[in-house]
Design an enzyme around this catalytic site. Structure first.
Site, short mmCIF file in Angstrom:
data_model
loop_
_atom_site.label_atom_id
_atom_site.label_comp_id
_atom_site.label_asym_id
_atom_site.label_seq_id
_atom_site.Cartn_x
_atom_site.Cartn_y
_atom_site.Cartn_z
N HIS A 163 -20.16 23.73 5.10
CA HIS A 163 -20.21 25.05 4.46
C HIS A 163 -19.07 25.17 3.43
O HIS A 163 -18.28 24.26 3.25
CB HIS A 163 -20.07 26.15 5.51
CG HIS A 163 -21.18 26.22 6.50
ND1 HIS A 163 -22.25 27.08 6.38
CD2 HIS A 163 -21.41 25.49 7.63
CE1 HIS A 163 -23.08 26.91 7.40
NE2 HIS A 163 -22.59 25.95 8.17
N ARG A 184 -27.75 33.86 -0.38
CA ARG A 184 -27.19 33.23 0.82
C ARG A 184 -28.27 32.85 1.84
O ARG A 184 -28.22 31.76 2.43
CB ARG A 184 -26.19 34.19 1.48
CG ARG A 184 -25.68 33.78 2.86
CD ARG A 184 -24.78 34.88 3.41
NE ARG A 184 -24.44 34.70 4.82
CZ ARG A 184 -23.32 34.12 5.25
NH1 ARG A 184 -22.46 33.63 4.38
NH2 ARG A 184 -23.06 34.04 6.55
N GLU A 206 -15.60 24.15 6.43
CA GLU A 206 -15.57 25.07 5.29
C GLU A 206 -14.78 24.36 4.20
O GLU A 206 -13.56 24.22 4.30
CB GLU A 206 -14.90 26.39 5.66
CG GLU A 206 -15.64 27.22 6.71
CD GLU A 206 -16.85 27.94 6.14
OE1 GLU A 206 -16.99 27.96 4.90
OE2 GLU A 206 -17.64 28.48 6.93
N GLU A 249 -23.74 27.91 -1.47
CA GLU A 249 -22.63 26.98 -1.24
C GLU A 249 -23.00 25.60 -1.76
O GLU A 249 -23.23 24.66 -1.01
CB GLU A 249 -22.28 26.97 0.25
CG GLU A 249 -21.82 28.35 0.74
CD GLU A 249 -21.77 28.48 2.26
OE1 GLU A 249 -21.91 27.47 2.96
OE2 GLU A 249 -21.60 29.62 2.74
N HIS A 298 -26.33 27.78 3.76
CA HIS A 298 -26.24 28.98 2.92
C HIS A 298 -26.44 28.56 1.47
O HIS A 298 -25.71 27.71 0.95
CB HIS A 298 -24.88 29.66 3.11
CG HIS A 298 -24.70 30.24 4.49
ND1 HIS A 298 -23.52 30.16 5.19
CD2 HIS A 298 -25.57 30.88 5.30
CE1 HIS A 298 -23.66 30.75 6.36
NE2 HIS A 298 -24.91 31.20 6.45
#
Length: 384
Positions: free
Chosen positions: A271, A202, A345, A147, A144
């Site tokens: 991510h 994104r 994440e 990020e 993405h």
């Protein structure tokens, strides 16, 4: 995702990534233009919805990050600054430099080209890397575009692996046992666009013949329950694409992993943001076979992160720990025989969101490196 609140307030939804994932009583992170700020506050007050302003001047924070990365010279490995974010051109030049200056441990190659024709570069890092049947760990960052901490981490990990190979017995053993396939920027077109045009872009940058909206979510485009838990609408942030592997970036990486499926023992996708270590499934709540092995590796990774600075990461199946989604690369990797499949994440949990300050690159990357080492070390243990 563009969400209309009330009659005429348009906001950019940050967390969760889709309106369909908003649940009663849960928190939501949104980005709103300056001209609509007061109207949104009034609306939230009228609806008795509690809110907090986390970043009051988003543009100022964006400019800090885009200017710092390009203002320093990058002529040699010694001068390269890993504590700032870097543009796509800088990252690809850095990859070439790594390939040129570490010929015994690094090999650079391309798995294909993006929609806009950019090469999809990967670094193979490892001691004795030319052993044809050597087991491997795949790690990608920047799926993405917005990020940015992802590509920063992939670069940091390569730097740490190469610098510590000759004095750290743990890293030396891991690099001798495994080749690490590392893709610092998966979504090259989107990442470039996030630097030049829209910091919070994104998706990929592919075109649809019927719609003016561009791109698909590269983590909803894989051939595993495709579009079952994603959006079929091209203008949505979680658009699944026109078909499974419709995005050339996804198609190229999937083809590479299929060719090397017998060698690749772990898949890790980086991510942001939420501070979580996730494993399959994303698309359903059913536990995976040999759950204890994968869960144990995730637990060790979370403990490794905590050991650095005391930052806590949650870990568990993506469907229950984060939310249900389909067409993810992690689920695809697992379904294609890679038992140790994870999605990280990284920091933080919402205070900075996609604008994680450059001052937090070093601690975030340091703790995440420990986590990846923990997962790679888990592969060397017998787990049945």
């Amino acid at each position: 995702v563009k969400l209309l609140i009330g009659c005429n307030i348009q906001v950019d939804l940050w967390q969760p990534s889709s309106v369909a994932l908003i649940q009663h009583g849960s928190s939501v992170d949104v980005h709103v233009g300056r001209s609509s700020t007061q109207q949104l506050k009034t609306h939230l007050h009228q609806e008795d919805i509690y809110y907090t302003v986390l970043i009051s001047d988003l543009q100022a924070e964006v400019e800090k990050q885009t200017q710092s990365g390009s203002s320093r010279g990058r002529r040699s490995e010694v001068q390269y600054d890993y504590d700032v974010y870097h543009s796509l051109d800088e990252i690809q030049s850095w990859m070439m430099m790594m390939n040129r200056t570490h010929t015994q441990l690094v090999e650079m190659f391309s798995v294909g080209t993006s929609y806009e024709g950019r090469p999809l570069y990967v670094l193979q890092v490892g001691g004795m890397r030319r052993r044809p049947s050597k087991p491997a760990v795949w790690m990608d960052c920047g799926v993405h575009a917005r990020e940015w901490i992802g590509p920063a981490f992939c670069q940091w990990f390569v730097k740490e692996a190469l610098n510590s190979y000759h004095y750290d017995p743990v890293m030396r053993r891991l690099m001798n046992q495994f080749n690490f396939f590392i893709m610092p920027v998966f979504n090259v077109d989107g990442y470039h666009y996030s630097w030049t045009t829209d910091r919070f872009w994104r998706k990929t940058r592919s075109r649809s013949p019927k719609f003016h909206c561009r791109g698909a979510d590269a983590n909803r485009n894989w051939k595993v329950r495709w579009c079952d838990g994603a959006s079929p609408h091209p203008c949505d942030e979680t658009y699944c694409g026109s078909g499974p592997e419709s995005e050339p970036e996804v198609r190229a990486v999937a083809a590479f992993l299929r060719r090397h499926r017998k060698r690749v023992k772990a898949y890790i996708s980086i991510h942001a943001y939420a501070q979580m270590i996730l494993y399959p499934y994303s698309y359903k709540a059913t536990p995976i076979p040999k759950l204890s092995c994968v869960d144990s590796a995730a637990r060790r990774a979370a403990m490794a992160i905590y050991s650095a600075y005391g930052v806590r990461y949650r870990y568990g199946p993506a469907s229950s720990t984060l939310y249900v989604s389909s067409g993810s690369s992690m689920d695809w990797a697992y379904k294609n025989g890679i038992s140790y499949a994870f999605a990280f994440e990284l920091r933080d949990t919402g205070y900075f969101g996609f604008l994680l300050p450059e001052s937090l690159i070093r601690p975030t990357c340091t703790e995440t490196t420990r986590a990846v080492r923990a997962i790679a070390s888990s592969l060397l243990k017998k787990c049945r």
